[in-house]
Design a protein around this motif. Structure first.
Motif, PDB file in Angstrom:
ATOM      1  N   ASP A 439       0.595  -1.209   0.022  1.00 26.86           N
ATOM      2  CA  ASP A 439      -0.109  -0.094   0.131  1.00 26.86           C
ATOM      3  C   ASP A 439       0.725   1.326   0.129  1.00 26.86           C
ATOM      4  OD1 ASP A 439      -2.337  -1.419   0.232  1.00 26.86           O
ATOM      5  OD2 ASP A 439      -2.290  -1.477   2.254  1.00 26.86           O
ATOM      6  N   ASP A 440       2.209   1.242  -0.060  1.00 24.54           N
ATOM      7  CA  ASP A 440       2.944   2.487  -0.240  1.00 24.54           C
ATOM      8  C   ASP A 440       3.539   2.859  -1.596  1.00 24.54           C
ATOM      9  OD1 ASP A 440       3.224   3.080   2.852  1.00 24.54           O
ATOM     10  OD2 ASP A 440       4.279   1.095   3.049  1.00 24.54           O
ATOM     11  N   LEU A 466      -1.806  11.605   1.371  1.00 25.80           N
ATOM     12  CA  LEU A 466      -0.989  10.537   2.181  1.00 25.80           C
ATOM     13  C   LEU A 466       0.208  11.184   2.506  1.00 25.80           C
ATOM     14  CD1 LEU A 466      -0.664   7.432  -0.407  1.00 25.80           C
ATOM     15  CD2 LEU A 466      -2.047   7.802   1.738  1.00 25.80           C
ATOM     16  N   GLU A 467       0.804  10.689   3.824  1.00 23.04           N
ATOM     17  CA  GLU A 467       2.075  11.406   4.520  1.00 23.04           C
ATOM     18  C   GLU A 467       3.365  10.835   3.758  1.00 23.04           C
ATOM     19  OE1 GLU A 467       3.992  12.159   8.424  1.00 23.04           O
ATOM     20  OE2 GLU A 467       2.436  10.837   8.444  1.00 23.04           O
ATOM     21  N   SER A 514       5.991   6.872   1.115  1.00 19.87           N
ATOM     22  CA  SER A 514       5.160   6.624   2.035  1.00 19.87           C
ATOM     23  C   SER A 514       5.627   5.750   3.121  1.00 19.87           C
ATOM     24  CB  SER A 514       3.673   6.589   1.601  1.00 19.87           C
ATOM     25  OG  SER A 514       3.788   5.216   0.844  1.00 19.87           O
TER      26      SER A 514
END
Length: 517
Positions: A439-440, A466-467, A514
């Motif tokens: 998911d990154d 997203l961060e 991320s």
């Protein structure tokens, strides 16, 4: 006053390299996360050797590789976080003790030299690092005077049995299942190799070794990789060119090969102009590799000038250094070497290369001809871990600039990643690569030009913020040989669905990820 405040704000955006709103005049680069270039990426890493000059009391330099030295190496490797490591060795350095009266090999797997090798394999096993293992060439191939019953080459069944015994000891008895690939002879097309370009000898040895591994039940743990050649080197003793070793291997012995491999030594001009694919003839071999359904990686990658100003400068720097051998790349001390290496990696990853292993970790691993001459170190590493002991220079043990951007390429493009397609950049010297890791997301950018650049990156169908961590590798001054790079690391929320503008100063690397670590 209001007008001045806006100008200050614009300056802030330029200095941080971020624009919060899309800029219409910036080139828009779309990243297509549903269109993979390659899946199950093998990862990136480094060549690590077991310090043959310092691995025991009998070594040329004595037993200098102490537990404290390895603790320092382990801490630095934790920062590098490689997924992929290549460990090449030589039977005569570890376990081969010659022939008995019947002409059979005498081996000893309980030597201190083998135990020093365990130090490397322990780290790889504990940290889930995939290892490419192998031997540089047949035992004693470089001796001018050989005994009558010496190992004769890659297809000598005695050497094949020795390798089988050794791998059975390492994988089955010792449990080093991190060893997943075997390299039979380094760069077999070279006139420096034990095969000296003899394709028939090398390919026969590969088939014999594959049969030996399967006979012992080792085939479920390890497969053979090859040919591991230098594509642009054409040996006059070989009836075809260097890059054709890969296509010949595919057509002749594909069933004996688990993954395909080549080596890459690039000049700076080729990298800066975006010519890596053509230089390595990847455009000629990758389709054939893809048709096998197997993976392709670069088992060695580095920079080496063959002519021109940079070669002249390198030769002079070697001459000025009392500890550098002729096979040294003095640019490992320079800031811009890190930019060039990331640029080369981006070009390879975007063309479907499945993994990259840089040459190499440490100057203390090899000398010219591996004689142990401390005036002839092969300077290619991130450091010289024995700087104090062998060069009387503790500063040589410090981490060099190119370690930092390469660590990002290792950490944030790990094994298992999916490299995805993106639009062509169309800006000279600016390139990027993107990956999905579960998911990154990781994006790497390089500006390998003398001009600043501004691009806007968009990822369609990626909703919400997203961060991301933003890492930058930039010059701390005007000199690209400045030994202390400017490293910045900060986090922010980014919404790529609307487009995100990134400013890239000249000769720099930027990574957005991320991944939390």
């Amino acid at each position: 006053m209001k007008h001045s405040y806006c100008n200050l704000y614009l300056v802030f955006l330029i200095l941080t390299g971020v624009a919060c709103a899309p800029q219409n005049n910036d080139p828009v680069i779309n990243i297509w996360f549903d269109d993979p270039i390659g899946q199950n990426y093998m990862g990136n890493g480094v060549q690590w050797s077991a310090y043959p000059h310092a691995d025991s009391r009998e070594a040329e330099w004595g037993f200098l590789m102490t537990p404290a030295k390895f603790d320092t190496l382990y801490a630095r490797l934790d920062r590098l976080r490689p997924s992929f490591i290549r460990i090449m060795d030589q039977a005569t350095w570890r376990y081969y003790k010659g022939m008995d009266d019947a002409g059979d090999p005498i081996v000893d797997f309980e030597t201190q030299e083998v135990k020093t090798l365990y130090r490397l394999l322990d780290y790889c096993q504990e940290n889930d690092v995939t290892v490419v293992f192998g031997e540089w060439g047949s035992p004693n191939y470089d001796l001018k005077e050989k005994t009558a019953n010496e190992i004769r080459g890659a297809d000598d069944p005695r050497w094949i049995r020795m390798i089988g015994d050794y791998l059975e000891h390492l994988i089955i008895r010792k449990g080093y299942t991190c060893i997943q690939y075997y390299n039979l002879i380094n760069e077999p097309n070279g006139n420096w190799a034990s095969t000296d370009g003899d394709y028939e000898q090398w390919s026969a040895g590969v088939v014999m070794l594959n049969n030996e591994l399967n006979k012992r039940g080792l085939g479920k743990y390890i497969s053979i990789t090859g040919p591991g050649t230098v594509p642009q080197y054409n040996n006059p003793k070989t009836p075809f060119s260097g890059w054709e070793w890969t296509t010949r291997t595919i057509s002749d012995i594909n069933t004996s090969i688990g993954a395909y491999e080549a080596h890459a030594y690039l000049d700076q001009n080729t990298v800066k102009k975006g010519g890596v694919v053509e230089f390595l003839s990847l455009d000629k071999v990758m389709k054939a590799v893809d048709n096998t359904g197997k993976q392709f990686f670069l088992g060695e990658i580095g920079m080496k000038e063959q002519s021109g100003r940079l070669k002249t400068e390198n030769d002079q720097r070697i001459e000025d250094d009392p500890h550098s051998g002729v096979d040294s790349n003095m640019r490992v001390y320079d800031f811009d070497y890190g930019v060039d290496m990331v640029d080369a990696a981006i070009q390879c990853m975007n063309y479907g290369v499945d993994g990259l292993i840089v040459w190499d970790l440490d100057d203390a691993m090899h000398t010219s001809g591996d004689t142990g001459d401390t005036t002839a170190l092969k300077r290619w590493g991130f450091w010289n871990i024995l700087g104090t002991e062998i060069t009387n220079n503790p500063a040589d043990e410090q981490i060099r600039p190119w370690f930092y951007p390469w660590s990002w390429i290792c950490r944030y493009f790990p094994k298992g990643a999916t490299i995805v397609k993106s639009d062509t950049m169309g800006i000279e010297g600016i390139r990027m690569v993107a990956a999905r890791i579960n998911d990154d997301i990781t994006l790497a950018f390089v500006n390998n030009s003398d001009a600043p650049g501004e691009i806007r990156v968009k990822i369609p169908n990626l909703p919400g913020e997203l961060e991301f961590k933003m890492l930058r590798y930039e010059q701390s001054g005007d000199d690209t040989r400045e030994n202390q790079p400017k490293i910045t690391n900060r986090s922010q929320m980014i919404d790529f669905s609307n487009g995100f503008s990134i400013h890239l100063i000249p000769t720099s690397v930027c990574v957005l990820t991320s991944i939390k670590d």
